[in-house]
Design a protein around this motif. Structure first.
Motif, PDB file in Angstrom:
ATOM      1  N   ASP A  34       0.993  -1.139   0.066  1.00 41.62           N
ATOM      2  CA  ASP A  34      -0.055   0.148  -0.292  1.00 41.62           C
ATOM      3  C   ASP A  34       0.894   1.310  -0.015  1.00 41.62           C
ATOM      4  O   ASP A  34       0.424   2.323  -0.719  1.00 41.62           O
ATOM      5  CB  ASP A  34      -0.841   0.033   1.188  1.00 41.62           C
ATOM      6  CG  ASP A  34      -2.141  -1.223   1.139  1.00 41.62           C
ATOM      7  OD1 ASP A  34      -2.116  -1.641   0.108  1.00 41.62           O
ATOM      8  OD2 ASP A  34      -2.938  -1.104   2.145  1.00 41.62           O
ATOM      9  N   THR A  95      -6.101   1.453   5.129  1.00 42.29           N
ATOM     10  CA  THR A  95      -6.796   0.822   4.109  1.00 42.29           C
ATOM     11  C   THR A  95      -7.818   1.755   3.492  1.00 42.29           C
ATOM     12  O   THR A  95      -7.591   2.104   2.236  1.00 42.29           O
ATOM     13  CB  THR A  95      -7.625  -0.328   4.527  1.00 42.29           C
ATOM     14  OG1 THR A  95      -6.831  -1.433   5.103  1.00 42.29           O
ATOM     15  CG2 THR A  95      -8.434  -0.743   3.216  1.00 42.29           C
ATOM     16  N   HIS A  98      -5.585   4.281   1.547  1.00 39.49           N
ATOM     17  CA  HIS A  98      -4.911   3.643   0.319  1.00 39.49           C
ATOM     18  C   HIS A  98      -6.217   3.694  -0.786  1.00 39.49           C
ATOM     19  O   HIS A  98      -5.726   4.174  -1.704  1.00 39.49           O
ATOM     20  CB  HIS A  98      -4.802   2.291   0.573  1.00 39.49           C
ATOM     21  CG  HIS A  98      -4.246   1.451  -0.633  1.00 39.49           C
ATOM     22  ND1 HIS A  98      -3.137   1.668  -1.367  1.00 39.49           N
ATOM     23  CD2 HIS A  98      -4.885   0.431  -1.317  1.00 39.49           C
ATOM     24  CE1 HIS A  98      -2.911   0.784  -2.354  1.00 39.49           C
ATOM     25  NE2 HIS A  98      -4.070   0.245  -2.381  1.00 39.49           N
ATOM     26  N   VAL A  99      -7.248   3.186  -0.419  1.00 46.90           N
ATOM     27  CA  VAL A  99      -8.469   3.456  -1.442  1.00 46.90           C
ATOM     28  C   VAL A  99      -8.609   4.561  -1.951  1.00 46.90           C
ATOM     29  O   VAL A  99      -9.103   5.042  -3.004  1.00 46.90           O
ATOM     30  CB  VAL A  99      -9.686   2.839  -0.972  1.00 46.90           C
ATOM     31  CG1 VAL A  99     -10.892   2.907  -1.866  1.00 46.90           C
ATOM     32  CG2 VAL A  99      -9.466   1.230  -0.504  1.00 46.90           C
ATOM     33  N   ILE A 179      -8.177   1.137  -5.794  1.00 43.29           N
ATOM     34  CA  ILE A 179      -9.359   0.872  -4.921  1.00 43.29           C
ATOM     35  C   ILE A 179      -9.359  -0.996  -4.658  1.00 43.29           C
ATOM     36  O   ILE A 179      -9.872  -1.310  -3.684  1.00 43.29           O
ATOM     37  CB  ILE A 179     -10.772   1.131  -5.832  1.00 43.29           C
ATOM     38  CG1 ILE A 179     -10.560   2.731  -5.920  1.00 43.29           C
ATOM     39  CG2 ILE A 179     -11.863   0.415  -5.361  1.00 43.29           C
ATOM     40  CD1 ILE A 179     -11.571   3.285  -6.930  1.00 43.29           C
ATOM     41  N   TYR A 180      -9.340  -1.527  -5.815  1.00 47.73           N
ATOM     42  CA  TYR A 180      -9.426  -3.099  -5.798  1.00 47.73           C
ATOM     43  C   TYR A 180      -8.272  -3.637  -4.682  1.00 47.73           C
ATOM     44  O   TYR A 180      -8.484  -4.616  -3.986  1.00 47.73           O
ATOM     45  CB  TYR A 180      -9.334  -3.693  -6.863  1.00 47.73           C
ATOM     46  CG  TYR A 180     -10.529  -3.507  -7.834  1.00 47.73           C
ATOM     47  CD1 TYR A 180     -11.773  -4.081  -7.293  1.00 47.73           C
ATOM     48  CD2 TYR A 180     -10.560  -2.990  -9.056  1.00 47.73           C
ATOM     49  CE1 TYR A 180     -12.837  -3.658  -8.051  1.00 47.73           C
ATOM     50  CE2 TYR A 180     -11.679  -2.680  -9.865  1.00 47.73           C
ATOM     51  CZ  TYR A 180     -12.809  -3.065  -9.451  1.00 47.73           C
ATOM     52  OH  TYR A 180     -13.896  -2.857 -10.272  1.00 47.73           O
ATOM     53  N   GLY A 182      -7.360  -2.491  -2.084  1.00 46.13           N
ATOM     54  CA  GLY A 182      -7.799  -2.087  -0.722  1.00 46.13           C
ATOM     55  C   GLY A 182      -8.159  -3.132  -0.185  1.00 46.13           C
ATOM     56  O   GLY A 182      -8.395  -3.494   0.951  1.00 46.13           O
TER      57      GLY A 182
END
Length: 431
Positions: A34, A95, A98-99, A179-180, A182
């Motif tokens: 990440d 998380t 990150h997204v 996004i994915y 995440g």
């Protein structure tokens, strides 16, 4: 004294504690995937969004600023609620951050995403060291931390193939990739809540292994406040060491892809072999550094001797970085940078073992937090300075690499001045 019996009346038995190392290894890998993705995307995003080196430096500085202050918050949180709850909160926050990168459109929005990511990721190493202090005696602790610390580079290595999988194989853009991926954090959070507990509550540790884990001298377990910790020279010894050396790792993490792109025309998210070589060498350094420190203690050397000699040796491994800038042979540069990374990781594994050597377990998260804060401030200064130096010199790294080679020796000297014996401190507990 045999290898199996390393303390009077206590036999090393059972290996469940190493499954905790495996769990922390996975967590560290996700953490660094990440963290690293933006660095690999930097050449593409600079072209697509028109970033200058200073813009990117400001984005990295925002991360460092939040990372620094996040350490203070997360270190306290983990000491207050324990690593299981504290780290679960940290994973959730990073998380989300990150997204959020997948929705960013400007330098400012990327800075905000990095701030959220940093606040969560700041809880990682306080959790790792606190968990290691719960699950490993002093004789094994730096070796266990060395294995966990090696996952930082595994995460960096796996970032490029992960991005290839999503961006090339599946055909996603960089936004969808953020996004994915995440989902990795979501899975990690479930694993952590399901599998982590302290040794006595796990139900999976044999009496013999528990005796081994707990054979160090008993300590007070009351909560220890910040007002006591910040008065201790030993806490500042760790903090100064982190302030001086953490920026080198952040430099490699955030600027190495850009360096290879500008110096050799190589995109590290496409040409993976250079990254694999450099970071596998750093893995060796992390594990060997932890092993050497633990082995010296097991052979009868003092903790003070074992930690400081290992850190000095690690600093010597960084010296080849002086020769890198201007090298025409990319593969020689890769080997020299790999040796420097190995030296840094050996130093890192060892210095992370120092707070549990000197402080009670209920203070470890806060002391790591203080050191992480100092390292983050150092990294923030580095990020701003590197961006400006590169803009001013047309991308020349000579001064930057030269500075990296001396900080480890200064750090060991400062640690020795502040804590000549690395002896356990007496910390009065809060009322």
């Amino acid at each position: 004294m045999s290898r199996a019996e390393t303390a009077p009346g206590v036999v090393r038995a059972g290996r469940y504690r190493w499954s905790i190392v495996a769990l922390l290894f996975v967590a560290t890998t996700v953490n660094y995937i990440d963290r690293t993705m933006l660095g690999l995307l930097k050449p593409q995003l600079s072209s697509e969004l028109g970033w200058t080196e200073t813009d990117y430096g400001n984005i990295v500085t925002a991360f460092q600023f939040a990372y620094a202050f996040g350490f203070l918050i997360m270190g306290w949180l983990i000491d207050r609620f324990g690593p299981k709850t504290g780290y679960a909160i940290a994973i959730g926050i990073w998380t989300i951050g990150h997204v959020a990168h997948g929705f960013a459109t400007s330098v400012v929005s990327f800075m905000v995403s990095r701030v959220v990511l940093a606040l969560g990721e700041a809880g990682h190493f306080p959790s790792v060291v606190r968990a290691s202090s719960e699950w490993f005696p002093q004789k094994e602790r730096s070796y266990a931390i060395g294995w966990v610390n090696s996952a930082t580079t595994i995460g960096v290595i796996l970032t490029a193939p992960t991005m290839w999988l999503f961006m090339v194989y599946f055909g996603f853009g960089w936004r969808e990739t953020f996004i994915y991926t995440g989902l990795f954090g979501v899975v990690l959070l479930v694993m952590w809540l399901k599998y982590y507990s302290n040794p006595r509550e796990s139900g999976r540790v044999t009496p013999a292994e528990l005796a081994w884990i707990e054979h160090d001298p008993a300590e007070k377990v009351e909560r220890i406040g910040w007002s006591k910790i910040v008065t201790k020279r030993e806490a500042w010894a760790f903090a100064v060491g982190k302030f001086l050396t953490d920026p080198v790792w952040f430099l490699m993490l955030f600027w190495l892809p850009s360096y290879f792109s500008s110096a050799y025309g190589v995109d590290l998210k496409v040409v993976l072999l250079p990254m694999i070589i450099m970071y596998l060498l750093s893995d060796v350094g992390s594990i060997v550094g932890g092993w050497v420190s633990s082995k010296l203690i097991q052979s009868g050397r003092t903790v003070n001797f074992a930690r400081k000699v290992t850190m000095l040796g690690a600093g010597c491994c960084v010296l080849p970085l002086l020769l890198v800038s201007g090298l025409q042979n990319m593969w020689l540069a890769i080997v020299l940078i790999g040796l420097a990374l190995a030296g840094h990781q050996a130093f890192s594994s060892t210095i992370l073992s120092i707070p549990p050597d000197m402080f009670p377990k209920r203070a470890v998260g806060s002391v790591i937090g203080l050191g992480g804060f100092a390292g983050g401030i150092g990294g923030m200064i580095m990020s701003t300075s590197v961006g400006r130096v590169l803009d001013a010199t047309g991308g020349n790294y000579t001064i930057i690499f030269a500075a990296c080679t001396v900080v480890y020796f200064i750090a060991v000297g400062a640690i020795h001045l502040l804590s000549p014996k690395l002896a356990p401190v007496t910390v009065e507990t809060s009322a």
